[in-house]
Design a protein around this motif. Structure first.
Motif, PDB file in Angstrom:
ATOM      1  N   VAL A  83      36.108  49.716  36.654  1.00 53.83           N
ATOM      2  CA  VAL A  83      35.658  48.336  36.460  1.00 53.83           C
ATOM      3  C   VAL A  83      35.149  47.748  37.764  1.00 53.83           C
ATOM      4  CG1 VAL A  83      36.365  45.996  35.801  1.00 53.83           C
ATOM      5  CG2 VAL A  83      37.264  47.966  34.545  1.00 53.83           C
ATOM      6  N   VAL A  84      33.963  47.152  37.721  1.00 57.93           N
ATOM      7  CA  VAL A  84      33.479  46.310  38.811  1.00 57.93           C
ATOM      8  C   VAL A  84      33.938  44.888  38.511  1.00 57.93           C
ATOM      9  CG1 VAL A  84      31.457  45.329  39.948  1.00 57.93           C
ATOM     10  CG2 VAL A  84      31.498  47.767  39.360  1.00 57.93           C
ATOM     11  N   ASP A  85      34.697  44.306  39.437  1.00 55.06           N
ATOM     12  CA  ASP A  85      35.302  42.991  39.259  1.00 55.06           C
ATOM     13  C   ASP A  85      34.573  41.993  40.159  1.00 55.06           C
ATOM     14  OD1 ASP A  85      36.895  40.778  39.017  1.00 55.06           O
ATOM     15  OD2 ASP A  85      38.699  41.674  39.876  1.00 55.06           O
ATOM     16  N   ILE A  86      33.897  41.041  39.554  1.00 58.32           N
ATOM     17  CA  ILE A  86      33.098  40.051  40.274  1.00 58.32           C
ATOM     18  C   ILE A  86      33.835  38.723  40.233  1.00 58.32           C
ATOM     19  CG2 ILE A  86      30.829  38.976  40.458  1.00 58.32           C
ATOM     20  CD1 ILE A  86      29.976  41.326  38.413  1.00 58.32           C
ATOM     21  N   ASP A  87      34.198  38.202  41.403  1.00 56.69           N
ATOM     22  CA  ASP A  87      34.959  36.953  41.480  1.00 56.69           C
ATOM     23  C   ASP A  87      34.043  35.760  41.682  1.00 56.69           C
ATOM     24  OD1 ASP A  87      37.529  38.010  41.168  1.00 56.69           O
ATOM     25  OD2 ASP A  87      37.655  38.534  43.278  1.00 56.69           O
ATOM     26  N   GLY A 109      24.801  51.583  33.712  1.00 56.81           N
ATOM     27  CA  GLY A 109      25.802  52.409  33.034  1.00 56.81           C
ATOM     28  C   GLY A 109      26.978  51.663  32.456  1.00 56.81           C
ATOM     29  N   TRP A 110      27.088  50.347  32.693  1.00 52.92           N
ATOM     30  CA  TRP A 110      28.239  49.636  32.131  1.00 52.92           C
ATOM     31  C   TRP A 110      28.140  49.571  30.613  1.00 52.92           C
ATOM     32  CZ3 TRP A 110      27.271  45.070  29.498  1.00 52.92           C
ATOM     33  CH2 TRP A 110      26.106  44.366  29.810  1.00 52.92           C
ATOM     34  N   ILE A 111      29.307  49.602  29.998  1.00 50.48           N
ATOM     35  CA  ILE A 111      29.347  49.629  28.532  1.00 50.48           C
ATOM     36  C   ILE A 111      29.867  48.330  27.935  1.00 50.48           C
ATOM     37  CG2 ILE A 111      29.484  52.133  28.326  1.00 50.48           C
ATOM     38  CD1 ILE A 111      32.483  51.939  28.084  1.00 50.48           C
ATOM     39  N   ALA A 112      30.507  47.500  28.748  1.00 45.99           N
ATOM     40  CA  ALA A 112      30.973  46.197  28.270  1.00 45.99           C
ATOM     41  C   ALA A 112      31.086  45.249  29.456  1.00 45.99           C
ATOM     42  CB  ALA A 112      32.320  46.312  27.561  1.00 45.99           C
ATOM     43  N   ALA A 113      30.795  43.983  29.187  1.00 48.94           N
ATOM     44  CA  ALA A 113      30.981  42.925  30.177  1.00 48.94           C
ATOM     45  C   ALA A 113      31.996  41.941  29.600  1.00 48.94           C
ATOM     46  CB  ALA A 113      29.659  42.221  30.479  1.00 48.94           C
ATOM     47  N   VAL A 114      33.064  41.694  30.349  1.00 50.15           N
ATOM     48  CA  VAL A 114      34.138  40.804  29.900  1.00 50.15           C
ATOM     49  C   VAL A 114      34.219  39.621  30.856  1.00 50.15           C
ATOM     50  CG1 VAL A 114      36.637  40.588  29.599  1.00 50.15           C
ATOM     51  CG2 VAL A 114      35.440  42.615  28.745  1.00 50.15           C
ATOM     52  N   ARG A 115      34.174  38.423  30.301  1.00 52.68           N
ATOM     53  CA  ARG A 115      34.305  37.218  31.114  1.00 52.68           C
ATOM     54  C   ARG A 115      35.771  36.996  31.465  1.00 52.68           C
ATOM     55  NH1 ARG A 115      31.192  35.236  26.700  1.00 52.68           N
ATOM     56  NH2 ARG A 115      28.944  35.162  27.148  1.00 52.68           N
ATOM     57  N   THR A 116      36.029  36.704  32.743  1.00 58.51           N
ATOM     58  CA  THR A 116      37.395  36.446  33.179  1.00 58.51           C
ATOM     59  C   THR A 116      37.674  34.944  33.120  1.00 58.51           C
ATOM     60  OG1 THR A 116      36.863  36.184  35.534  1.00 58.51           O
ATOM     61  CG2 THR A 116      37.225  38.433  34.712  1.00 58.51           C
ATOM     62  N   PRO A 117      38.946  34.560  33.059  1.00 57.39           N
ATOM     63  CA  PRO A 117      39.274  33.132  32.915  1.00 57.39           C
ATOM     64  C   PRO A 117      38.780  32.261  34.072  1.00 57.39           C
ATOM     65  CG  PRO A 117      41.155  34.481  32.319  1.00 57.39           C
ATOM     66  CD  PRO A 117      40.147  35.406  32.923  1.00 57.39           C
ATOM     67  N   ASN A 118      38.578  32.851  35.259  1.00 58.04           N
ATOM     68  CA  ASN A 118      38.142  32.066  36.417  1.00 58.04           C
ATOM     69  C   ASN A 118      36.633  32.140  36.642  1.00 58.04           C
ATOM     70  OD1 ASN A 118      40.765  31.191  37.040  1.00 58.04           O
ATOM     71  ND2 ASN A 118      41.199  33.109  38.104  1.00 58.04           N
ATOM     72  N   HIS A 119      35.887  32.370  35.548  1.00 59.53           N
ATOM     73  CA  HIS A 119      34.415  32.359  35.567  1.00 59.53           C
ATOM     74  C   HIS A 119      33.816  33.578  36.278  1.00 59.53           C
ATOM     75  CE1 HIS A 119      34.899  28.306  34.090  1.00 59.53           C
ATOM     76  NE2 HIS A 119      35.578  27.979  35.185  1.00 59.53           N
ATOM     77  N   LEU A 121      33.539  38.089  36.223  1.00 63.33           N
ATOM     78  CA  LEU A 121      33.077  39.061  35.241  1.00 63.33           C
ATOM     79  C   LEU A 121      33.654  40.433  35.552  1.00 63.33           C
ATOM     80  CD1 LEU A 121      30.991  39.048  32.817  1.00 63.33           C
ATOM     81  CD2 LEU A 121      29.356  40.048  34.442  1.00 63.33           C
ATOM     82  N   HIS A 122      34.049  41.151  34.501  1.00 62.74           N
ATOM     83  CA  HIS A 122      34.442  42.554  34.605  1.00 62.74           C
ATOM     84  C   HIS A 122      33.371  43.401  33.920  1.00 62.74           C
ATOM     85  CE1 HIS A 122      39.083  41.825  35.005  1.00 62.74           C
ATOM     86  NE2 HIS A 122      38.417  41.552  36.108  1.00 62.74           N
ATOM     87  N   LEU A 123      32.819  44.371  34.645  1.00 61.28           N
ATOM     88  CA  LEU A 123      31.892  45.331  34.054  1.00 61.28           C
ATOM     89  C   LEU A 123      32.635  46.641  33.844  1.00 61.28           C
ATOM     90  CD1 LEU A 123      28.671  44.697  36.190  1.00 61.28           C
ATOM     91  CD2 LEU A 123      29.218  43.790  33.914  1.00 61.28           C
ATOM     92  N   TYR A 124      32.743  47.094  32.586  1.00 59.24           N
ATOM     93  CA  TYR A 124      33.471  48.314  32.243  1.00 59.24           C
ATOM     94  C   TYR A 124      32.521  49.520  32.275  1.00 59.24           C
ATOM     95  CZ  TYR A 124      37.243  45.465  30.071  1.00 59.24           C
ATOM     96  OH  TYR A 124      38.273  44.588  29.818  1.00 59.24           O
ATOM     97  N   TYR A 125      32.992  50.606  32.885  1.00 55.97           N
ATOM     98  CA  TYR A 125      32.258  51.872  32.933  1.00 55.97           C
ATOM     99  C   TYR A 125      33.177  53.004  32.492  1.00 55.97           C
ATOM    100  CZ  TYR A 125      28.989  49.395  36.027  1.00 55.97           C
ATOM    101  OH  TYR A 125      28.102  48.500  36.564  1.00 55.97           O
ATOM    102  N   PRO A 126      32.622  54.071  31.895  1.00 55.77           N
ATOM    103  CA  PRO A 126      33.450  55.272  31.690  1.00 55.77           C
ATOM    104  C   PRO A 126      33.970  55.749  33.044  1.00 55.77           C
ATOM    105  CG  PRO A 126      31.358  55.458  30.515  1.00 55.77           C
ATOM    106  CD  PRO A 126      31.239  54.253  31.406  1.00 55.77           C
ATOM    107  N   ALA A 127      35.241  56.135  33.105  1.00 54.59           N
ATOM    108  CA  ALA A 127      35.850  56.522  34.383  1.00 54.59           C
ATOM    109  C   ALA A 127      35.204  57.788  34.932  1.00 54.59           C
ATOM    110  CB  ALA A 127      37.345  56.737  34.213  1.00 54.59           C
ATOM    111  N   GLN A 128      35.077  57.815  36.253  1.00 49.68           N
ATOM    112  CA  GLN A 128      34.564  58.994  36.947  1.00 49.68           C
ATOM    113  C   GLN A 128      35.708  59.654  37.701  1.00 49.68           C
ATOM    114  OE1 GLN A 128      31.869  58.448  40.375  1.00 49.68           O
ATOM    115  NE2 GLN A 128      30.567  60.019  39.470  1.00 49.68           N
TER     116      GLN A 128
END
Length: 294
Positions: A83-87, A109-119, A121-128
């Motif tokens: 996961v790339v975690d953007i604050d 390559g990200w497969i899902a983007a999840v909004r975090t409660p503090n505005h 973003l989490h970008l989900y990738y298949p693990a390497q």
């Protein structure tokens, strides 16, 4: 472990967003993602060894959430997902740095983007295989792979303004693993990694290195590690608000809550301000000869 398909992640995120936390935790585990319980409304683990206790075992997951039915769902990264975690914080935003990496083609390559409660973003990738976690505090970007974890929907964070959920933002039809080290080197060029910072905000300390060290502290040592780091910044004349901006994201990545981060750094600054010795504080990376200014 077989990498999750974008379709499978999409189904899981849609299915769990309205489930009670115990049922959602069971669904994540059943889909092959190792999970563990975290403090309700916060990020700190409830188990002794945190993400190291993460499991897909249905019976253990059921026991945990029977004991803590309001527990947030921690997912150990590096097994199925990276996961790339953007604050997004008052001290700065990670979206500027991430936009540059995206333009360079490093975030494909990200497969899902999840909004975090503090505005953020989490970008989900298949693990390497072989990926490791890191934190770039000044850029407000973290990478969660082996040795890290995230909270997944429908977990919540609670503060004085109320309770807010992690929510699904977007899905992709296809994806592939990300090269976390290439992203890290792009965001933190080698010339900067070798150059001792000199501006007053950093106070002569390599903030990126100390932040990465903070994110890797085991359960039970995180608070002491943050206290040590806070004392070092205070000793070098860094203002407390700047210390919060520099160390807060890494401490949150390690699993400390915002209130605990504030209290610990305030305590460190009071200690240094009163001239007290740092007896009992955790030994930091500078104490092991890694070259961080002291």
């Amino acid at each position: 472990m077989t990498a999750p398909s974008p379709d499978a992640i999409g189904v899981l995120l849609r299915a769990t967003r309205r489930l009670p936390l115990p049922a959602a935790a069971a669904a994540w585990a059943s889909a092959g993602h190792p999970v563990f319980p975290c403090v309700p409304g916060e990020k700190q683990p409830l188990t002794t060894h945190g993400f190291q206790n993460a499991t897909t075992d249905a019976r253990r997951v059921a026991r945990w959430w029977r004991r803590w039915p309001r527990a947030n769902i921690g997912l150990a990264t590096g097994t199925t997902l990276d996961v790339v975690d953007i604050d997004e914080r008052s001290s700065g935003s990670g979206f500027t740095a991430v936009a540059a990496a995206d333009r360079a083609g490093l975030l494909d390559g990200w497969i899902a983007a999840v909004r975090t409660p503090n505005h953020g973003l989490h970008l989900y990738y298949p693990a390497q295989a072989g990926g490791t976690s890191w934190s770039l505090a000044r850029q407000h970007v973290d990478f969660r792979a082996a040795g890290g974890y995230i909270l997944v929907p429908p977990s919540t964070l609670t503060d004085d303004s109320g309770s807010r959920r992690y929510t699904l933002g977007a899905l992709r039809q296809s994806g592939h693993p990300i090269d976390g080290e290439r992203v890290r080197e792009f965001l933190r060029p080698p010339t900067l990694a070798r150059t001792r910072p000199t501006d007053a905000v950093i106070g002569g300390i390599d903030i990126d290195r100390i932040s990465t060290w903070l994110t890797r502290q085991p359960e039970g040592n995180r608070n002491h590690a943050l206290f040590w780091a806070g004392c070092r910044l205070a000793e070098h004349g860094v203002a407390l608000p700047d210390a919060l901006g520099a160390l807060g994201p890494a401490a949150a990545t390690a699993g400390l809550g915002d209130r605990e981060i504030d209290r610990t750094l305030q305590s460190a600054y009071r200690t240094v301000g009163h001239g007290s010795a740092l007896t009992g504080a955790a030994a930091g990376p500078g104490d092991r000869g890694t070259g961080i200014a002291r």
